[in-house]
Design a protein around this motif. Structure first.
Motif, mmCIF file in Angstrom:
data_model
loop_
_atom_site.group_PDB
_atom_site.id
_atom_site.type_symbol
_atom_site.label_atom_id
_atom_site.label_comp_id
_atom_site.label_asym_id
_atom_site.label_seq_id
_atom_site.Cartn_x
_atom_site.Cartn_y
_atom_site.Cartn_z
ATOM 1 N N GLY A 38 0.817 -1.209 0.000
ATOM 2 C CA GLY A 38 0.000 0.000 0.000
ATOM 3 C C GLY A 38 0.847 1.252 0.000
ATOM 4 N N ARG A 39 0.179 2.367 0.273
ATOM 5 C CA ARG A 39 0.866 3.657 0.328
ATOM 6 C C ARG A 39 0.377 4.411 1.559
ATOM 7 N N ALA A 40 1.280 5.190 2.122
ATOM 8 C CA ALA A 40 0.956 6.106 3.211
ATOM 9 C C ALA A 40 1.513 7.455 2.776
ATOM 10 N N GLY A 41 0.661 8.249 2.178
ATOM 11 C CA GLY A 41 1.137 9.501 1.597
ATOM 12 C C GLY A 41 2.002 9.197 0.394
ATOM 13 N N ALA A 42 3.205 9.741 0.388
ATOM 14 C CA ALA A 42 4.130 9.516 -0.728
ATOM 15 C C ALA A 42 4.954 8.241 -0.566
ATOM 16 N N ASN A 43 4.823 7.572 0.570
ATOM 17 C CA ASN A 43 5.648 6.396 0.864
ATOM 18 C C ASN A 43 4.889 5.089 0.709
ATOM 19 N N SER A 44 5.599 4.080 0.263
ATOM 20 C CA SER A 44 5.021 2.734 0.183
ATOM 21 C C SER A 44 5.016 2.102 1.566
ATOM 22 N N THR A 45 4.052 1.222 1.798
ATOM 23 C CA THR A 45 4.024 0.425 3.021
ATOM 24 C C THR A 45 4.262 -1.031 2.635
ATOM 25 N N TYR A 46 4.802 -1.788 3.586
ATOM 26 C CA TYR A 46 5.229 -3.150 3.293
ATOM 27 C C TYR A 46 4.696 -4.133 4.321
ATOM 28 N N GLU A 47 4.560 -5.365 3.849
ATOM 29 C CA GLU A 47 4.208 -6.492 4.707
ATOM 30 C C GLU A 47 5.414 -7.415 4.749
ATOM 31 N N LEU A 89 15.574 -3.481 8.792
ATOM 32 C CA LEU A 89 14.478 -3.386 7.825
ATOM 33 C C LEU A 89 13.582 -2.193 8.131
ATOM 34 N N ASP A 90 13.268 -2.011 9.411
ATOM 35 C CA ASP A 90 12.394 -0.910 9.814
ATOM 36 C C ASP A 90 13.026 0.446 9.533
ATOM 37 N N ASP A 91 14.352 0.506 9.544
ATOM 38 C CA ASP A 91 15.051 1.754 9.223
ATOM 39 C C ASP A 91 14.907 2.115 7.746
ATOM 40 N N GLN A 92 14.740 1.116 6.889
ATOM 41 C CA GLN A 92 14.711 1.341 5.440
ATOM 42 C C GLN A 92 13.323 1.269 4.816
ATOM 43 N N PHE A 93 12.401 0.585 5.477
ATOM 44 C CA PHE A 93 11.076 0.353 4.911
ATOM 45 C C PHE A 93 10.006 0.665 5.950
ATOM 46 N N ARG A 94 8.843 1.085 5.487
ATOM 47 C CA ARG A 94 7.706 1.318 6.387
ATOM 48 C C ARG A 94 6.892 0.027 6.446
ATOM 49 N N VAL A 95 7.286 -0.857 7.349
ATOM 50 C CA VAL A 95 6.594 -2.141 7.519
ATOM 51 C C VAL A 95 5.400 -1.905 8.436
ATOM 52 N N THR A 96 4.217 -2.243 7.944
ATOM 53 C CA THR A 96 2.998 -2.016 8.727
ATOM 54 C C THR A 96 2.296 -3.306 9.132
ATOM 55 N N ARG A 97 2.703 -4.415 8.514
ATOM 56 C CA ARG A 97 2.143 -5.723 8.885
ATOM 57 C C ARG A 97 3.277 -6.729 8.883
ATOM 58 N N GLY A 98 3.199 -7.665 9.801
ATOM 59 C CA GLY A 98 4.235 -8.688 9.854
ATOM 60 C C GLY A 98 3.700 -10.014 10.347
ATOM 61 N N TRP A 99 4.253 -11.099 9.791
ATOM 62 C CA TRP A 99 3.838 -12.459 10.126
ATOM 63 C C TRP A 99 5.076 -13.305 10.357
ATOM 64 N N VAL A 100 4.984 -14.255 11.280
ATOM 65 C CA VAL A 100 6.112 -15.127 11.585
ATOM 66 C C VAL A 100 5.603 -16.551 11.795
ATOM 67 N N GLY A 101 6.482 -17.521 11.560
ATOM 68 C CA GLY A 101 6.133 -18.939 11.725
ATOM 69 C C GLY A 101 5.754 -19.521 10.388
#
Length: 134
Positions: A20-29, A64-76
């Motif tokens: 997705g996008r948050a303003g001018a920035n992309s968001t990542y999963e 990763l958080d320093d370089q990307f806007r991660v808004t969702r995350g999954w593990v396992g």
């Protein structure tokens, strides 16, 4: 090389997908496949290495958080087609081999990566606390 030096034969798969996008920035999963109990009893990392592995993964996520806007995350999680034990071997696959299963699935068909909460939960993934309030 850092992973090999600190957590030998400790396999995982990391996928970062723009969603997705948050303003001018992309968001990542972020999807961090880690063979764990209960899905992978024999491939889960030994208790003696879990602390060091979790520290290493925490450092990786910070970068990763320093370089990307991660808004969702999954593990396992679990691969769609897991081979418990090949007849030619006496032991079950370790975490490196199991991680290769899910990587191969994604290389053949990227559509096998879950895309919504229900699919992630059905595949044994858990939401990552660090992103649940984003």
């Amino acid at each position: 090389m850092a992973w090999q030096g600190r957590c030998f034969r400790a396999g995982m798969m990391l996928a970062l997908t723009r969603h997705g996008r948050a303003g001018a920035n992309s968001t990542y999963e972020l999807v961090l496949f880690q063979p764990k109990i209960p899905q992978y009893v024999n491939a889960a990392e030994p208790k003696s290495r879990r602390s060091e592995q979790e520290t290493w993964i925490g450092e990786l996520l910070e970068k990763l958080d320093d370089q990307f806007r991660v808004t969702r995350g999954w593990v396992g999680g679990k691969a769609l087609a897991h081979v418990e034990k090949r007849s030619s071997r006496r032991v079950s696959p370790d975490s490196v081999e199991v991680s290769c299963e899910i990587i191969e699935e994604l290389m053949i068909d990227v559509g096998t990566l879950p895309t919504n909460k229900t699919e992630f939960l059905d595949r044994g993934f858990q939401e990552m606390d660090r992103y649940s309030s984003s």
